[in-house]
Design a protein around this motif. Structure first.
Motif, PDB file in Angstrom:
ATOM      1  N   GLN A   1     -30.619 -97.806 -42.904  1.00 48.55           N
ATOM      2  CA  GLN A   1     -30.235 -96.353 -41.907  1.00 48.55           C
ATOM      3  C   GLN A   1     -29.542 -95.899 -41.214  1.00 48.55           C
ATOM      4  N   ASN A   2     -28.306 -96.716 -40.890  1.00 50.27           N
ATOM      5  CA  ASN A   2     -27.051 -96.175 -40.194  1.00 50.27           C
ATOM      6  C   ASN A   2     -26.412 -95.716 -41.538  1.00 50.27           C
ATOM      7  N   ALA A   3     -26.685 -95.795 -42.978  1.00 51.82           N
ATOM      8  CA  ALA A   3     -25.732 -95.147 -43.764  1.00 51.82           C
ATOM      9  C   ALA A   3     -26.288 -94.177 -44.327  1.00 51.82           C
ATOM     10  N   PHE A   4     -28.087 -94.039 -44.333  1.00 50.53           N
ATOM     11  CA  PHE A   4     -28.793 -92.406 -45.048  1.00 50.53           C
ATOM     12  C   PHE A   4     -28.295 -91.311 -43.123  1.00 50.53           C
ATOM     13  N   ALA A   5     -28.567 -91.712 -42.812  1.00 51.58           N
ATOM     14  CA  ALA A   5     -28.417 -90.937 -41.033  1.00 51.58           C
ATOM     15  C   ALA A   5     -27.000 -90.382 -41.113  1.00 51.58           C
ATOM     16  N   ALA A   6     -25.810 -91.576 -41.500  1.00 53.34           N
ATOM     17  CA  ALA A   6     -24.837 -91.023 -42.044  1.00 53.34           C
ATOM     18  C   ALA A   6     -24.029 -89.437 -42.868  1.00 53.34           C
ATOM     19  N   THR A   7     -25.282 -89.806 -43.598  1.00 54.93           N
ATOM     20  CA  THR A   7     -24.962 -88.866 -44.706  1.00 54.93           C
ATOM     21  C   THR A   7     -25.831 -87.795 -45.350  1.00 54.93           C
ATOM     22  N   LEU A   8     -26.675 -88.080 -45.568  1.00 49.52           N
ATOM     23  CA  LEU A   8     -28.101 -87.056 -45.736  1.00 49.52           C
ATOM     24  C   LEU A   8     -28.246 -85.828 -44.771  1.00 49.52           C
ATOM     25  N   ASN A   9     -28.228 -84.597 -45.668  1.00 49.73           N
ATOM     26  CA  ASN A   9     -28.498 -83.314 -44.734  1.00 49.73           C
ATOM     27  C   ASN A   9     -30.137 -83.362 -46.242  1.00 49.73           C
ATOM     28  N   PRO A  10     -31.056 -82.181 -45.105  1.00 50.16           N
ATOM     29  CA  PRO A  10     -32.285 -81.966 -45.895  1.00 50.16           C
ATOM     30  C   PRO A  10     -31.491 -81.142 -46.975  1.00 50.16           C
ATOM     31  N   GLY A  11     -32.710 -81.966 -47.758  1.00 54.32           N
ATOM     32  CA  GLY A  11     -32.546 -81.683 -49.115  1.00 54.32           C
ATOM     33  C   GLY A  11     -31.451 -82.659 -50.549  1.00 54.32           C
ATOM     34  N   ASP A  12     -30.895 -83.444 -49.721  1.00 55.23           N
ATOM     35  CA  ASP A  12     -29.701 -84.284 -50.279  1.00 55.23           C
ATOM     36  C   ASP A  12     -31.194 -85.791 -50.780  1.00 55.23           C
ATOM     37  N   GLU A  13     -30.458 -85.988 -52.207  1.00 57.09           N
ATOM     38  CA  GLU A  13     -31.689 -86.185 -52.609  1.00 57.09           C
ATOM     39  C   GLU A  13     -30.894 -88.226 -53.266  1.00 57.09           C
ATOM     40  N   VAL A  14     -31.655 -88.987 -53.354  1.00 60.73           N
ATOM     41  CA  VAL A  14     -31.314 -90.176 -53.128  1.00 60.73           C
ATOM     42  C   VAL A  14     -32.199 -90.939 -54.570  1.00 60.73           C
ATOM     43  N   ILE A  15     -31.415 -91.327 -55.066  1.00 57.36           N
ATOM     44  CA  ILE A  15     -32.302 -91.431 -56.868  1.00 57.36           C
ATOM     45  C   ILE A  15     -32.449 -93.146 -56.187  1.00 57.36           C
ATOM     46  N   VAL A  16     -33.772 -93.279 -56.810  1.00 62.61           N
ATOM     47  CA  VAL A  16     -34.000 -95.080 -56.544  1.00 62.61           C
ATOM     48  C   VAL A  16     -35.080 -95.589 -57.226  1.00 62.61           C
ATOM     49  N   PHE A  17     -34.892 -96.398 -57.943  1.00 63.39           N
ATOM     50  CA  PHE A  17     -35.178 -96.955 -59.782  1.00 63.39           C
ATOM     51  C   PHE A  17     -36.882 -97.293 -58.667  1.00 63.39           C
ATOM     52  N   THR A  18     -37.867 -96.991 -59.732  1.00 62.12           N
ATOM     53  CA  THR A  18     -39.517 -98.216 -58.642  1.00 62.12           C
ATOM     54  C   THR A  18     -39.673 -98.686 -60.108  1.00 62.12           C
TER      55      THR A  18
END
Ligand code: GLU
Length: 412
Positions: free
Chosen positions: A110-127
């Protein structure tokens, strides 16, 4: 103007739901409290007791007055312990400012994403992926881009699929090995292929969630991406913690190791939100990581035995197709055959959530639907419970499924 009520909730919080693993284990606990003998294979936590030397370290820390605020991202003791662990287990050297300690891996992520993500930024997640990744990403304002893996490939990630998914908006790629919920362990050569793709995209960050690092079976080895691709060090955040390997889920200590520009920003987030993780839990985690490691091989062996106890029982059911995981402590079983089947009560099972509901009500076994891991129709079974209850739970599942009527009328 309408009055106070759920309409006042933020859009951001409305974009997330309750963690399915936690919701299901709470439901099982409530049923047990009302007298139903439910066996929970839902939440992922080892049933082993936290070893006494760790509890003693916590006690000693509390008695010695280590009961005050620590630095937001962890005091020197726990940071040194993380440094020693990374060197001993992974051959990696980090400075103290490059370490971030928080209340569980969830908070590190949570801290890492809160520190780096702006609206529209994408995170690739394998499912399939762990239940909370997508919600944490969206809560932080980012967009999860899902890249499916397949049971036929042992749920392994694919380098070409990663290449195809990267866009100019990609900020992170999330890797999780050993994997929750599939137990897939990413082999070294595949990590090399992934690293080669990442080399083509120098602005993309990599989160490597290695919380199940020590829980690998049959001689399979966990390899960290940084052991294969040290050149990525300035943009990899390793995520790990003491919950699974040391049976310390309730102590809530996780850590990240990454470049200092990132850990410094994460520490700011932590300082404004939680303050720090619990000082006493930090002392316990430090002892876990640096003290006697004798439990690890014993637990690994017990979990291997449990996996091998559960698999043949579940494999008897033609309603399930079960993978053989190399790591973690979950079976991610395909329930394709159950979809459209009729229960003795006359309900038609429409999806894996309905299958899970049926197993709970008919079999008194709590599990988690594939829907929560972004791949259906599957059901996740945790095998981190004692041998007798595990065998009983698997038999209950098989018996409950045996009562289903196939969509065409006959058996499957
Ligand atoms: N990670 C574990 C699970 O998948 C613990 C619960 C949670 O945080 O989701 O069951």
């Amino acid at each position: 103007m309408t009055g106070a009520g759920p309409g006042l909730l933020s859009d951001r919080v409305r974009s997330i739901g309750t963690s399915a693993t936690i919701a299901m284990s709470q439901r099982a606990a409530a049923m047990r409290a009302s007298g139903v003998d439910v066996i929970s294979m839902a939440v992922g936590e080892p049933d082993f007791e936290t070893p006494p030397h760790i509890i003693e370290a916590a006690h000693a820390a509390a008695l010695s007055g280590f009961t005050r605020y620590t630095a937001a991202d962890g005091g020197p003791g726990v940071k040194q312990a993380v440094q020693r662990k990374l060197l001993r287990d992974n051959g990696l050297t980090y400075t103290a400012p490059e370490i971030h300690v928080a209340s569980g891996c969830k908070q590190v992520i949570q801290n890492a994403f809160a520190a780096t993500l702006n609206p529209g930024d994408e995170v690739i997640v394998f499912t399939p992926c762990w239940v909370s990744y997508i919600d944490i990403i969206e809560f932080a304002g980012g967009t999860a881009v899902l890249v499916p893996t397949g049971a036929q490939d042992g749920f392994q990630v694919d380098a070409q699929a990663l290449r195809d998914a990267i866009t100019p908006r990609t900020k992170w790629v999330l890797l999780n090995s050993p994997n929750n919920p599939t137990g897939a362990v990413c082999p070294a050569l595949l990590l090399d292929a992934i690293a080669a793709v990442l080399q083509e995209h120098p602005g993309v960050l990599v989160m490597a969630d290695e919380i199940y690092e020590h829980l690998v079976y049959d001689g399979v080895e966990h390899v960290s991406i940084l052991q294969r691709a040290p050149q990525l060090r300035d943009r990899v955040l390793l995520v790990n913690g003491v919950s699974k390997s040391y049976s310390m889920t309730g102590w809530r200590i996780g850590f990240g190791a990454g470049p200092q520009w990132l850990t410094a920003a994460m520490a700011n987030v932590q300082s404004q939100t939680a303050g720090s993780s619990c000082s006493i839990a930090q002392a316990a985690a430090a002892e876990a990581m640096t003290g006697d490691q004798a439990n690890l091989p014993l637990w690994r062996e017990r979990l291997t035995r449990r996996r091998d106890l559960a698999l043949p029982i579940l494999a008897r059911s033609r309603w399930l197709s079960v993978n053989r995981p190399d790591g973690a402590f979950y079976l991610y079983a395909g329930v394709h055959a159950c979809i459209g089947a009729r229960t003795p009560q006359g309900t038609v099972l429409q999806d894996d959530t309905a299958v899970v509901e049926y197993l709970l009500v008919q079999g008194h076994v709590a599990t988690v639907p594939g829907e929560a891991f972004a791949m259906s129709p599957f059901v996740r079974f945790s095998f981190a419970l004692d041998d007798e209850r595990l065998a009983q739970a698997c038999q209950r599942i098989v018996d409950a499924l045996d009562k289903l009527q196939a969509p065409t009328g006959g058996g499957v």
